[in-house]
Scaffold this motif. Structure first.
Motif, PDB file in Angstrom:
ATOM      1  N   GLU A  82     -39.673  16.841  40.129  1.00 54.82           N
ATOM      2  CA  GLU A  82     -38.638  17.045  39.122  1.00 54.82           C
ATOM      3  C   GLU A  82     -39.232  18.483  38.261  1.00 54.82           C
ATOM      4  O   GLU A  82     -38.415  19.140  37.918  1.00 54.82           O
ATOM      5  CB  GLU A  82     -38.351  15.869  38.312  1.00 54.82           C
ATOM      6  CG  GLU A  82     -37.039  15.769  37.694  1.00 54.82           C
ATOM      7  CD  GLU A  82     -37.117  14.418  36.993  1.00 54.82           C
ATOM      8  OE1 GLU A  82     -37.983  13.494  37.121  1.00 54.82           O
ATOM      9  OE2 GLU A  82     -36.170  14.416  35.931  1.00 54.82           O
TER      10      GLU A  82
ATOM     11  N   PRO B 174     -40.657  24.055  47.064  1.00 50.23           N
ATOM     12  CA  PRO B 174     -41.336  24.863  48.219  1.00 50.23           C
ATOM     13  C   PRO B 174     -41.296  26.298  47.705  1.00 50.23           C
ATOM     14  O   PRO B 174     -41.920  27.083  48.329  1.00 50.23           O
ATOM     15  CB  PRO B 174     -40.323  24.646  49.285  1.00 50.23           C
ATOM     16  CG  PRO B 174     -39.495  23.366  48.941  1.00 50.23           C
ATOM     17  CD  PRO B 174     -39.560  23.266  47.590  1.00 50.23           C
TER      18      PRO B 174
ATOM     19  N   ALA C 229     -46.192  18.209  50.400  1.00 49.68           N
ATOM     20  CA  ALA C 229     -46.363  19.278  51.249  1.00 49.68           C
ATOM     21  C   ALA C 229     -46.768  20.329  50.625  1.00 49.68           C
ATOM     22  O   ALA C 229     -46.960  21.772  51.313  1.00 49.68           O
ATOM     23  CB  ALA C 229     -44.627  19.742  51.744  1.00 49.68           C
ATOM     24  N   ASN C 230     -47.185  20.420  49.393  1.00 52.44           N
ATOM     25  CA  ASN C 230     -47.547  21.723  48.710  1.00 52.44           C
ATOM     26  C   ASN C 230     -48.894  22.395  49.301  1.00 52.44           C
ATOM     27  O   ASN C 230     -49.922  21.509  49.210  1.00 52.44           O
ATOM     28  CB  ASN C 230     -47.683  21.245  47.023  1.00 52.44           C
ATOM     29  CG  ASN C 230     -47.983  22.533  46.298  1.00 52.44           C
ATOM     30  OD1 ASN C 230     -49.096  22.867  46.175  1.00 52.44           O
ATOM     31  ND2 ASN C 230     -46.981  23.122  46.033  1.00 52.44           N
TER      32      ASN C 230
ATOM     33  N   VAL D 269     -43.689  16.367  47.517  1.00 51.60           N
ATOM     34  CA  VAL D 269     -44.832  17.351  46.660  1.00 51.60           C
ATOM     35  C   VAL D 269     -46.149  17.265  47.575  1.00 51.60           C
ATOM     36  O   VAL D 269     -46.688  18.412  47.551  1.00 51.60           O
ATOM     37  CB  VAL D 269     -44.963  17.060  45.290  1.00 51.60           C
ATOM     38  CG1 VAL D 269     -46.063  17.910  44.791  1.00 51.60           C
ATOM     39  CG2 VAL D 269     -43.650  17.095  44.596  1.00 51.60           C
TER      40      VAL D 269
HETATM   41  O1  KG4 Z   1     -39.956  12.871  48.789  1.00 55.18           O
HETATM   42  P1  KG4 Z   1     -38.519  13.772  48.765  1.00 55.18           P
HETATM   43  O2  KG4 Z   1     -38.078  14.569  49.767  1.00 55.18           O
HETATM   44  O3  KG4 Z   1     -37.518  13.114  48.099  1.00 55.18           O
HETATM   45  C1  KG4 Z   1     -37.623  12.477  46.969  1.00 55.18           C
HETATM   46  O4  KG4 Z   1     -37.770  11.090  47.295  1.00 55.18           O
HETATM   47  O5  KG4 Z   1     -37.459  12.725  45.980  1.00 55.18           O
HETATM   48  O6  KG4 Z   1     -39.212  14.967  47.404  1.00 55.18           O
HETATM   49  C2  KG4 Z   1     -38.599  16.050  47.147  1.00 55.18           C
HETATM   50  C3  KG4 Z   1     -39.202  16.699  46.263  1.00 55.18           C
HETATM   51  C4  KG4 Z   1     -38.614  17.901  45.278  1.00 55.18           C
HETATM   52  O7  KG4 Z   1     -38.563  17.776  44.309  1.00 55.18           O
HETATM   53  C5  KG4 Z   1     -39.001  19.310  45.825  1.00 55.18           C
HETATM   54  O8  KG4 Z   1     -39.082  20.272  45.127  1.00 55.18           O
HETATM   55  C6  KG4 Z   1     -40.531  18.597  46.260  1.00 55.18           C
HETATM   56  O9  KG4 Z   1     -40.340  17.378  46.706  1.00 55.18           O
HETATM   57  N1  KG4 Z   1     -41.188  19.343  47.259  1.00 55.18           N
HETATM   58  C7  KG4 Z   1     -42.249  20.520  46.903  1.00 55.18           C
HETATM   59  C8  KG4 Z   1     -42.686  20.983  48.173  1.00 55.18           C
HETATM   60  N2  KG4 Z   1     -41.621  20.624  49.305  1.00 55.18           N
HETATM   61  C9  KG4 Z   1     -41.162  20.024  48.737  1.00 55.18           C
HETATM   62  N3  KG4 Z   1     -43.044  20.426  45.861  1.00 55.18           N
HETATM   63  C10 KG4 Z   1     -43.891  21.625  45.843  1.00 55.18           C
HETATM   64  N4  KG4 Z   1     -44.352  22.242  47.088  1.00 55.18           N
HETATM   65  C11 KG4 Z   1     -43.855  21.890  48.247  1.00 55.18           C
HETATM   66  N5  KG4 Z   1     -43.923  22.730  49.193  1.00 55.18           N
END
Ligand code: KG4
Ligand code: ZN
Length: 339
Positions: A169, A186, A279-280, A277
């Motif tokens: 968030e 992302p 995936a960061n 996150v």
């Molecule tokens: O687990 P998810 O798909 O859904 C929830 O359960 O919330 O996580 C989505 C979150 C989003 O806030 C998105 O911005 C973040 O994961 N996200 C990342 C990256 N890929 C997705 N945050 C930072 N870096 C990334 N590469």
């Protein structure tokens, strides 16, 4: 197909992704994810639009998952679905669809906790290396930031969590302030690769015990942008990459500091990440350094299994099926489901 083979159809619909997966004996045969682009123009998930999109996506997504896996509906042993936590309207679609299909096929349905699934996805049989128990689970997503003592598949205890915003968030809200699309995680990750993470400094919140906080960082970030825009109206465009790298460093520093404290306090050296996150790419880079320094064994899911997906729901379904844990057809969604 042998009588002993277990085929699970997993269904995930907790937020804005509709997903279905088929697993054979814990191995993922298909994992179809339909993203909902409609939310981009609103800068965040609109619950009503999400549930409508789930309604139109769910049948084609399940159909594709079955086709890709080459498994027929009458071969499915049980249907696993996300019961919570998540958005009520979104959860209802997956829950009711699973129960309806289960009833018509006369097979069990199995309810799954979405946050447990983000961690248990490491146990799919496609994974080369699986963590052993006990471990420190770190769930970092758009809705959650939790530190969990995992002693067994279903023996989990929350050691700490965010007191306000989730880390994802914080990525999304900061990204929105600098004009990036939703979800901004992302996008920040990509811009940051070209930026200087030491260019701008933001305060690190000091939260005692196992908890963590992200809302102060967001406020500091907004004030920082405001001050700099007064001096230079093009400040954001001219410094976008450095702003992304610097705020990303702060968000990850905050997380890693807490992971380090909790791993020492609880004597846990296996650290298992789950949620979007994870995936960061900067987090992964930092974890290489931190794991050498602290002697950690770090587990991060394959990219496909970091953000919301039905394979993770399917593996929990598989593990519960083996233990004969099933749901009743009266099961209802639980938006605030805890462990
Ligand atoms: O687990 P998810 O798909 O859904 C929830 O359960 O919330 O996580 C989505 C979150 C989003 O806030 C998105 O911005 C973040 O994961 N996200 C990342 C990256 N890929 C997705 N945050 C930072 N870096 C990334 N590469
Ligand atoms: Zn999630």
């Amino acid at each position: 197909m042998s009588d002993k083979d277990i085929y699970i159809l997993g269904i995930e619909s907790s937020c804005d992704d509709t997903s279905a997966a088929v697993l054979k004996n814990g191995e993922v045969l298909s994992n179809i994810i339909a993203n909902q682009n409609i939310h981009k123009k609103y800068g965040g998930v609109v619950p009503e639009l999400a549930s409508r999109a789930h309604l139109s996506n769910i049948i084609p997504v399940v159909d594709s998952a079955l086709k890709e896996s080459n498994v027929k509906l009458n071969e499915i042993s049980a249907i696993a679905f996300t019961r919570g936590p998540g958005l009520m309207g979104s959860l209802i679609i997956g829950t009711e669809f699973a129960k309806g299909l289960g009833l018509s096929l006369n097979i069990p349905v199995i309810d799954v906790n979405h946050m447990q699934a983000h961690l248990l996805v490491h146990f799919i049989n496609n994974s080369k290396l699986k963590p052993t128990f006990p471990f420190l689970g770190v769930t970092i997503s758009g809705g959650h930031t939790q530190f969990i003592l995992v002693e067994d598949y279903f023996k989990m205890e929350v050691l700490g969590q965010t007191l306000d915003d989730a880390i994802g968030e914080a990525f999304d809200k900061c990204g929105k302030k600098i004009g990036l699309d939703y979800p901004s995680g992302p996008e920040i990750d990509n811009h940051a690769k070209l930026g200087d993470e030491y260019k701008f400094k933001f305060p690190l919140p000091k939260v005692k015990d196992g908890n963590i906080s992200y809302s102060g960082t967001k406020t500091a970030f907004i004030n920082f942008l405001h001050k700099n825009k007064i001096k230079n109206k093009d400040f954001i465009v001219e410094n976008l990459n450095d702003i992304c790298a610097s705020i990303q460093k702060n968000l990850i520093d905050n997380l890693l500091h807490k992971v380090e404290t909790l791993s020492i306090e609880n004597n846990l050296s296996r650290i298992v990440f789950g949620g979007g996150v994870s995936a960061n790419s900067y987090l992964k880079k930092r974890l290489k350094i931190e794991s050498n320094k602290n002697n950690w064994d770090v587990f991060i899911p394959e990219l496909e299994y970091t953000t919301d997906n039905a394979a993770m729901i399917g593996i929990v379904g598989h593990l519960k099926y083996k233990k004969s844990i099933k749901s009743s057809l009266n099961a209802t969604p639980s938006p605030r489901l805890t462990f």
